[in-house]
Design a protein around this motif. Structure first.
Motif, PDB file in Angstrom:
ATOM      1  N   UNK A 187      -0.252 -15.187  -0.789  1.00 40.14           N
ATOM      2  CA  UNK A 187       0.601 -16.304  -1.193  1.00 40.14           C
ATOM      3  C   UNK A 187       1.823 -16.348  -0.267  1.00 40.14           C
ATOM      4  N   UNK A 188       2.506 -17.486  -0.241  1.00 40.20           N
ATOM      5  CA  UNK A 188       3.697 -17.611   0.609  1.00 40.20           C
ATOM      6  C   UNK A 188       4.735 -16.545   0.266  1.00 40.20           C
ATOM      7  N   UNK A 189       4.922 -16.305  -1.034  1.00 48.25           N
ATOM      8  CA  UNK A 189       5.920 -15.328  -1.464  1.00 48.25           C
ATOM      9  C   UNK A 189       5.550 -13.928  -0.969  1.00 48.25           C
ATOM     10  N   UNK A 190       4.296 -13.531  -1.168  1.00 43.66           N
ATOM     11  CA  UNK A 190       3.882 -12.181  -0.749  1.00 43.66           C
ATOM     12  C   UNK A 190       3.844 -12.055   0.765  1.00 43.66           C
ATOM     13  N   UNK A 191       3.456 -13.117   1.449  1.00 42.33           N
ATOM     14  CA  UNK A 191       3.453 -13.085   2.909  1.00 42.33           C
ATOM     15  C   UNK A 191       4.869 -12.904   3.434  1.00 42.33           C
ATOM     16  N   UNK A 192       5.841 -13.585   2.821  1.00 42.85           N
ATOM     17  CA  UNK A 192       7.237 -13.433   3.242  1.00 42.85           C
ATOM     18  C   UNK A 192       7.725 -12.017   2.986  1.00 42.85           C
ATOM     19  N   UNK A 193       7.378 -11.437   1.839  1.00 40.68           N
ATOM     20  CA  UNK A 193       7.758 -10.052   1.542  1.00 40.68           C
ATOM     21  C   UNK A 193       7.227  -9.102   2.601  1.00 40.68           C
ATOM     22  N   UNK A 194       5.947  -9.284   2.938  1.00 36.34           N
ATOM     23  CA  UNK A 194       5.297  -8.371   3.883  1.00 36.34           C
ATOM     24  C   UNK A 194       5.866  -8.531   5.286  1.00 36.34           C
ATOM     25  N   UNK A 211       2.399  -1.667   2.207  1.00 40.84           N
ATOM     26  CA  UNK A 211       2.177  -3.092   1.971  1.00 40.84           C
ATOM     27  C   UNK A 211       1.501  -3.307   0.623  1.00 40.84           C
ATOM     28  N   UNK A 212       0.652  -2.367   0.248  1.00 41.34           N
ATOM     29  CA  UNK A 212       0.008  -2.432  -1.068  1.00 41.34           C
ATOM     30  C   UNK A 212       1.051  -2.373  -2.181  1.00 41.34           C
ATOM     31  N   UNK A 213       2.038  -1.474  -2.025  1.00 47.06           N
ATOM     32  CA  UNK A 213       3.090  -1.345  -3.040  1.00 47.06           C
ATOM     33  C   UNK A 213       3.944  -2.613  -3.129  1.00 47.06           C
ATOM     34  N   UNK A 214       4.157  -3.279  -1.992  1.00 44.13           N
ATOM     35  CA  UNK A 214       4.954  -4.501  -1.984  1.00 44.13           C
ATOM     36  C   UNK A 214       4.257  -5.646  -2.711  1.00 44.13           C
ATOM     37  N   UNK A 215       2.936  -5.715  -2.547  1.00 43.38           N
ATOM     38  CA  UNK A 215       2.201  -6.889  -3.030  1.00 43.38           C
ATOM     39  C   UNK A 215       1.455  -6.665  -4.333  1.00 43.38           C
ATOM     40  N   UNK A 216       1.241  -5.397  -4.709  1.00 47.59           N
ATOM     41  CA  UNK A 216       0.452  -5.117  -5.896  1.00 47.59           C
ATOM     42  C   UNK A 216      -1.041  -5.240  -5.667  1.00 47.59           C
ATOM     43  N   UNK A 217      -1.463  -5.353  -4.398  1.00 48.52           N
ATOM     44  CA  UNK A 217      -2.878  -5.426  -4.053  1.00 48.52           C
ATOM     45  C   UNK A 217      -3.354  -4.076  -3.532  1.00 48.52           C
ATOM     46  N   UNK A 218      -4.652  -3.862  -3.522  1.00 49.17           N
ATOM     47  CA  UNK A 218      -5.189  -2.640  -2.931  1.00 49.17           C
ATOM     48  C   UNK A 218      -4.968  -2.679  -1.419  1.00 49.17           C
ATOM     49  N   UNK A 219      -5.100  -1.523  -0.757  1.00 53.92           N
ATOM     50  CA  UNK A 219      -4.897  -1.461   0.687  1.00 53.92           C
ATOM     51  C   UNK A 219      -5.878  -2.368   1.419  1.00 53.92           C
ATOM     52  N   UNK A 220      -7.152  -2.321   1.011  1.00 47.30           N
ATOM     53  CA  UNK A 220      -8.156  -3.168   1.651  1.00 47.30           C
ATOM     54  C   UNK A 220      -7.864  -4.642   1.415  1.00 47.30           C
ATOM     55  N   UNK A 221      -7.497  -4.984   0.172  1.00 47.28           N
ATOM     56  CA  UNK A 221      -7.239  -6.379  -0.170  1.00 47.28           C
ATOM     57  C   UNK A 221      -6.034  -6.930   0.587  1.00 47.28           C
ATOM     58  N   UNK A 222      -4.970  -6.144   0.702  1.00 40.48           N
ATOM     59  CA  UNK A 222      -3.778  -6.649   1.382  1.00 40.48           C
ATOM     60  C   UNK A 222      -4.051  -6.819   2.873  1.00 40.48           C
ATOM     61  N   UNK A 223      -4.867  -5.938   3.451  1.00 38.00           N
ATOM     62  CA  UNK A 223      -5.210  -6.070   4.864  1.00 38.00           C
ATOM     63  C   UNK A 223      -5.990  -7.352   5.117  1.00 38.00           C
ATOM     64  N   UNK A 224      -7.020  -7.605   4.290  1.00 40.44           N
ATOM     65  CA  UNK A 224      -7.834  -8.811   4.464  1.00 40.44           C
ATOM     66  C   UNK A 224      -7.027 -10.077   4.164  1.00 40.44           C
TER      67      UNK A 224
END
Length: 294
Positions: A187-194, A211-224
């Motif tokens: 999302x725009x918000x999470x992309x800006x955070x990262x 990055x996983x901790x910032x977004x609440x997504x798994x490591x694989x999910x945040x990478x993709x």
């Protein structure tokens, strides 16, 4: 054309036991080494090709330490501890308290790997170092590949290539092709955070766990999801941000390129130059000269 590894190495205190045992497949060279270790054995290694290092056996109560480009030190003290080293990444290794190491080195041609797996292979995954990890599937496959190297009568090439295909699928998490499958972008918000986090910490080591901790997504999910949003993997984005920071340092500071390389977390000036050229297209010296002419 047969693939030939071109690794540069400088070693002290290591001695090969017997002859190197080697097998060659399409785009892959597997080297099986038995090495005796002196009291202060150490080495420096860098290659223009990626490789996988797998310890098969260690004798003694100590450990083998691997230091990556950013000074990250990892301890290898058990069989089937592994390290994946991308192309152009220099490492240093040293031994404490070990008398013998048996290890498998897999050198491979990235272009051949891409031809083999096509779009299913995430090319950015080839650029991410992984030190001191363990994977049961890769360990089992590495053991079978080592047995082929050690055999006086290796089996058909298709057997070895099948083992390698399975190993690469596990190592790089290669999925079955599915044209209908689309990754949801951040999302725009999470992309800006990262991106703000990565910009602020571009000279540091950034882990997918951060990055996983910032977004609440798994490591694989945040990478993709990051790649779906930006068109590049997080590591590549960080390298571009780091190079931009280096360009600013070269423009406004009087520090030498060697000092900048150290401050920016590179192994040495040569490592900085390789990364800089891969992103900008020219060496730091050429870029600075052109910038001053403007």
């Amino acid at each position: 054309m047969t693939f030939v590894p071109r690794m540069e190495s400088r070693i002290e205190g290591f001695s090969a036991i017997g002859n190197l045992k080697c097998q060659v497949w399409d785009g892959v060279v597997a080297d099986l080494w038995d090495v005796s270790c002196g009291e202060k054995a150490e080495g420096y290694y860098v290659s223009p090709d990626p490789r996988l290092f797998v310890t098969l056996k260690v004798d003694g109560g100590g450990a083998f330490f691997v230091e990556g480009a950013k000074g990250e030190l990892r301890r290898h003290d058990r069989a089937f501890s592994m390290a994946y080293i991308p192309a152009g990444v220099p490492i240093r290794g040293r031994v404490e308290g070990l008398s013998h190491i048996r290890h498998l080195d897999l050198h491979f041609d990235a272009a051949t790997l891409t031809r083999r797996f096509g779009g299913s292979l995430d090319r950015d995954a080839l650029r991410v170092s992984r030190f001191q990890f363990r994977d049961d599937k890769i360990a089992a496959l590495a053991g079978l590949i080592a047995a082929e190297c050690d055999s006086g009568q290796p089996m058909h090439d298709l057997y070895g290539e099948g083992l390698l295909n399975a190993l690469f699928v596990s190592l790089f998490e290669i999925d079955r092709p599915n044209p209908a499958r689309q990754r949801a972008p951040l999302s725009r918000h999470k992309l800006r955070l990262v991106t703000e986090y990565m910009e602020a910490h571009c000279l540091d080591k950034i882990r997918l766990a951060d990055l996983s901790a910032l977004t609440g997504l798994s490591e694989t999910a945040v990478s993709h999801a990051f790649k779906a949003a930006t068109g590049m993997a997080p590591h590549r984005w960080q390298m571009q941000a780091r190079v931009a920071r280096i360009q600013a340092m070269m423009t406004h500071e009087a520090a030498s390129l060697g000092d900048i390389a150290e401050a920016a977390g590179f192994f040495d000036q040569a490592h900085l130059t390789r990364v800089f050229k891969s992103i900008v297209g020219v060496t730091p010296g050429a870029w600075k000269a052109a910038h001053h002419r403007q």
